[in-house]
Scaffold this motif. Structure first.
Motif, PDB file in Angstrom:
ATOM      1  N   SER A   1      24.175  39.830  43.989  1.00  0.00           N
ATOM      2  CA  SER A   1      23.941  41.113  43.317  1.00  0.00           C
ATOM      3  C   SER A   1      22.629  41.765  43.736  1.00  0.00           C
ATOM      4  O   SER A   1      22.432  42.968  43.544  1.00  0.00           O
ATOM      5  CB  SER A   1      23.957  40.926  41.798  1.00  0.00           C
ATOM      6  N   ASN A   2      21.712  40.962  44.327  1.00  0.00           N
ATOM      7  CA  ASN A   2      20.430  41.503  44.805  1.00  0.00           C
ATOM      8  C   ASN A   2      20.465  41.911  46.269  1.00  0.00           C
ATOM      9  O   ASN A   2      19.446  42.307  46.840  1.00  0.00           O
ATOM     10  CB  ASN A   2      19.317  40.469  44.593  1.00  0.00           C
ATOM     11  N   GLY A   3      21.638  41.802  46.907  1.00  0.00           N
ATOM     12  CA  GLY A   3      21.753  42.189  48.306  1.00  0.00           C
ATOM     13  C   GLY A   3      21.262  41.132  49.280  1.00  0.00           C
ATOM     14  O   GLY A   3      20.982  41.449  50.445  1.00  0.00           O
ATOM     15  N   ASN A   4      21.179  39.871  48.830  1.00  0.00           N
ATOM     16  CA  ASN A   4      20.767  38.767  49.691  1.00  0.00           C
ATOM     17  C   ASN A   4      21.957  37.862  49.974  1.00  0.00           C
ATOM     18  O   ASN A   4      22.825  37.664  49.108  1.00  0.00           O
ATOM     19  CB  ASN A   4      19.654  37.948  49.027  1.00  0.00           C
ATOM     20  N   TYR A   5      22.003  37.278  51.183  1.00  0.00           N
ATOM     21  CA  TYR A   5      23.053  36.327  51.514  1.00  0.00           C
ATOM     22  C   TYR A   5      22.708  34.953  50.935  1.00  0.00           C
ATOM     23  O   TYR A   5      21.592  34.466  51.084  1.00  0.00           O
ATOM     24  CB  TYR A   5      23.224  36.214  53.026  1.00  0.00           C
TER      25      TYR A   5
ATOM     26  N   SER B   1      29.810  41.385  52.519  1.00  0.00           N
ATOM     27  CA  SER B   1      28.562  42.028  52.926  1.00  0.00           C
ATOM     28  C   SER B   1      28.345  43.378  52.260  1.00  0.00           C
ATOM     29  O   SER B   1      27.666  44.250  52.805  1.00  0.00           O
ATOM     30  CB  SER B   1      28.538  42.201  54.454  1.00  0.00           C
ATOM     31  N   ALA B   2      28.947  43.581  51.103  1.00  0.00           N
ATOM     32  CA  ALA B   2      28.798  44.847  50.380  1.00  0.00           C
ATOM     33  C   ALA B   2      29.187  44.609  48.937  1.00  0.00           C
ATOM     34  O   ALA B   2      29.546  43.497  48.542  1.00  0.00           O
ATOM     35  CB  ALA B   2      29.658  45.942  51.017  1.00  0.00           C
ATOM     36  N   LYS B   3      29.105  45.673  48.144  1.00  0.00           N
ATOM     37  CA  LYS B   3      29.530  45.595  46.753  1.00  0.00           C
ATOM     38  C   LYS B   3      30.867  46.309  46.582  1.00  0.00           C
ATOM     39  O   LYS B   3      31.099  47.316  47.246  1.00  0.00           O
ATOM     40  CB  LYS B   3      28.466  46.210  45.832  1.00  0.00           C
ATOM     41  N   PRO B   4      31.751  45.807  45.711  1.00  0.00           N
ATOM     42  CA  PRO B   4      31.564  44.676  44.809  1.00  0.00           C
ATOM     43  C   PRO B   4      31.525  43.340  45.547  1.00  0.00           C
ATOM     44  O   PRO B   4      32.336  43.106  46.451  1.00  0.00           O
ATOM     45  CB  PRO B   4      32.784  44.751  43.892  1.00  0.00           C
ATOM     46  N   VAL B   5      30.562  42.506  45.155  1.00  0.00           N
ATOM     47  CA  VAL B   5      30.354  41.235  45.847  1.00  0.00           C
ATOM     48  C   VAL B   5      31.533  40.304  45.614  1.00  0.00           C
ATOM     49  O   VAL B   5      32.266  40.418  44.619  1.00  0.00           O
ATOM     50  CB  VAL B   5      29.046  40.572  45.388  1.00  0.00           C
ATOM     51  N   ALA B   6      31.707  39.380  46.548  1.00  0.00           N
ATOM     52  CA  ALA B   6      32.854  38.479  46.515  1.00  0.00           C
ATOM     53  C   ALA B   6      32.622  37.298  45.578  1.00  0.00           C
ATOM     54  O   ALA B   6      31.487  36.875  45.341  1.00  0.00           O
ATOM     55  CB  ALA B   6      33.146  37.968  47.924  1.00  0.00           C
ATOM     56  N   SER B   7      33.721  36.779  45.070  1.00  0.00           N
ATOM     57  CA  SER B   7      33.696  35.546  44.289  1.00  0.00           C
ATOM     58  C   SER B   7      35.101  34.968  44.261  1.00  0.00           C
ATOM     59  O   SER B   7      36.060  35.626  44.688  1.00  0.00           O
ATOM     60  CB  SER B   7      33.199  35.792  42.860  1.00  0.00           C
ATOM     61  N   VAL B   8      35.210  33.746  43.766  1.00  0.00           N
ATOM     62  CA  VAL B   8      36.513  33.102  43.613  1.00  0.00           C
ATOM     63  C   VAL B   8      36.926  33.187  42.152  1.00  0.00           C
ATOM     64  O   VAL B   8      36.168  32.819  41.256  1.00  0.00           O
ATOM     65  CB  VAL B   8      36.480  31.626  44.066  1.00  0.00           C
ATOM     66  N   ARG B   9      38.121  33.696  41.920  1.00  0.00           N
ATOM     67  CA  ARG B   9      38.685  33.745  40.570  1.00  0.00           C
ATOM     68  C   ARG B   9      39.716  32.645  40.413  1.00  0.00           C
ATOM     69  O   ARG B   9      40.462  32.343  41.346  1.00  0.00           O
ATOM     70  CB  ARG B   9      39.359  35.094  40.297  1.00  0.00           C
ATOM     71  N   GLN B  10      39.735  32.057  39.229  1.00  0.00           N
ATOM     72  CA  GLN B  10      40.725  31.025  38.927  1.00  0.00           C
ATOM     73  C   GLN B  10      41.760  31.567  37.954  1.00  0.00           C
ATOM     74  O   GLN B  10      41.416  32.134  36.911  1.00  0.00           O
ATOM     75  CB  GLN B  10      40.054  29.791  38.308  1.00  0.00           C
ATOM     76  N   ILE B  11      43.039  31.410  38.314  1.00  0.00           N
ATOM     77  CA  ILE B  11      44.152  31.784  37.442  1.00  0.00           C
ATOM     78  C   ILE B  11      45.012  30.547  37.249  1.00  0.00           C
ATOM     79  O   ILE B  11      45.460  29.917  38.219  1.00  0.00           O
ATOM     80  CB  ILE B  11      44.979  32.937  38.062  1.00  0.00           C
ATOM     81  N   THR B  12      45.246  30.158  36.005  1.00  0.00           N
ATOM     82  CA  THR B  12      46.003  28.959  35.704  1.00  0.00           C
ATOM     83  C   THR B  12      47.490  29.207  35.885  1.00  0.00           C
ATOM     84  O   THR B  12      48.054  30.147  35.317  1.00  0.00           O
ATOM     85  CB  THR B  12      45.726  28.474  34.282  1.00  0.00           C
TER      86      THR B  12
END
Length: 278
Positions: free
Chosen positions: A237-241, A265-276
């Motif tokens: 969220s701070n623009g750092n890798y 390399s941009a916003k919205p930043v990436a993440s892993v979502r878990q769906i059961t």
């Protein structure tokens, strides 16, 4: 005493007759062999705000979801509980998505669904969805005492920047909670691919329980020669890798979709979502 006895017999007879006449029925729908079952996943890389929620879904111009149960970003429908699916006659279907409370039509595509269960991923408003076989029926690891296995299916929907899918091939990994060994979960996957269902070890934190523990995950980048290299770097969220790492509480016998989405390399930043799934 005889009068009480006879009254009791009469009441029992009346109750029995009442049960015979009023059978308990459950409001269920039997699916024919020609029906497709599907879950709809929404992984267009957008900011997670209510204005980007899908407030209406139409399949073959019939309403399947509205504002009472919207499809939020980086999520899936049907909502409410695990193992729920929409159903439609197999073959080519039309999907329309309406975004925001003003119901802006943002998606109108046709796709072919097969008989059985599948997961449909919308990742770009201008492209056909990607359809994955759900892998049902699920196999189970049965033991005499207690199992120690859960299952994870990893999907790669990582973008580099807006409109540019990542070209990186990713190796999903988890840390064995017993040995602390880092274990590959399936084979490396490119954008729009999945590892399929992969077993992970779960060691109960409390013996007399349904059985769960914390599982740590990593993602490595695979080079052109198939060699597993360094940790995946993602913008924060701070623009750092920063190196990707995350953890989830996983339960014995359950199945989980793990989906990486957003932008590297941009916003919205990436993440892993878990769906059961189960």
């Amino acid at each position: 005493m005889k009068i009480s006895k006879y009254i009791s017999l009469v009441l029992i007879t009346i109750i029995a007759m009442s049960c015979d006449k009023n059978e308990i029925e459950y409001n269920t729908t039997s699916l024919s062999d020609e029906m497709a079952e599907f879950q709809l996943h929404y992984f267009v890389p957008l900011t997670a705000t209510s204005s980007n929620n899908i407030y209406q879904i139409k399949i073959n111009d019939q309403l399947y979801a509205n504002k009472t149960s919207p499809l939020t970003t980086y999520n899936a429908v049907p909502n409410g509980s695990v193992s729920r699916f929409y159903s439609v006659k197999s073959g080519e279907i039309n999907i329309k998505l309406y975004k925001g409370t003003d119901l802006e039509l943002v998606y109108d595509q046709n796709v072919t669904l097969n008989k059985g269960k599948q997961n449909v991923f919308i990742y770009d408003f201008n492209k056909l969805p990607i359809v994955f076989d759900n892998g049902y029926p699920y196999t189970a690891n049965t033991t005499e005492d207690t199992d120690s296995t859960a299952y994870v299916k990893f999907y790669n929907f990582l973008y580099e920047t807006e409109g540019v899918p990542s070209s990186l091939k990713l190796q999903y990994q988890y840390v064995d909670p017993g040995t602390k060994e880092v274990v590959n979960l399936g084979s490396p996957v490119s954008f729009g691919e999945t590892t399929g269902w992969q077993p992970i070890k779960v060691i109960k934190s409390t013996y007399n329980s349904s059985g769960y523990c914390r599982i740590d995950y990593k993602i490595k980048v695979v080079d052109e020669n198939g060699n597993v290299g360094e940790d995946l770097l993602l913008w924060n969220s701070n623009g750092n890798y920063v190196n990707y790492s995350d953890y989830w509480k996983e339960y014995i016998g359950r199945r989980y979709h793990h989906i990486i989405g957003g932008m590297r390399s941009a916003k919205p930043v990436a993440s892993v979502r878990q769906i059961t799934a189960l």
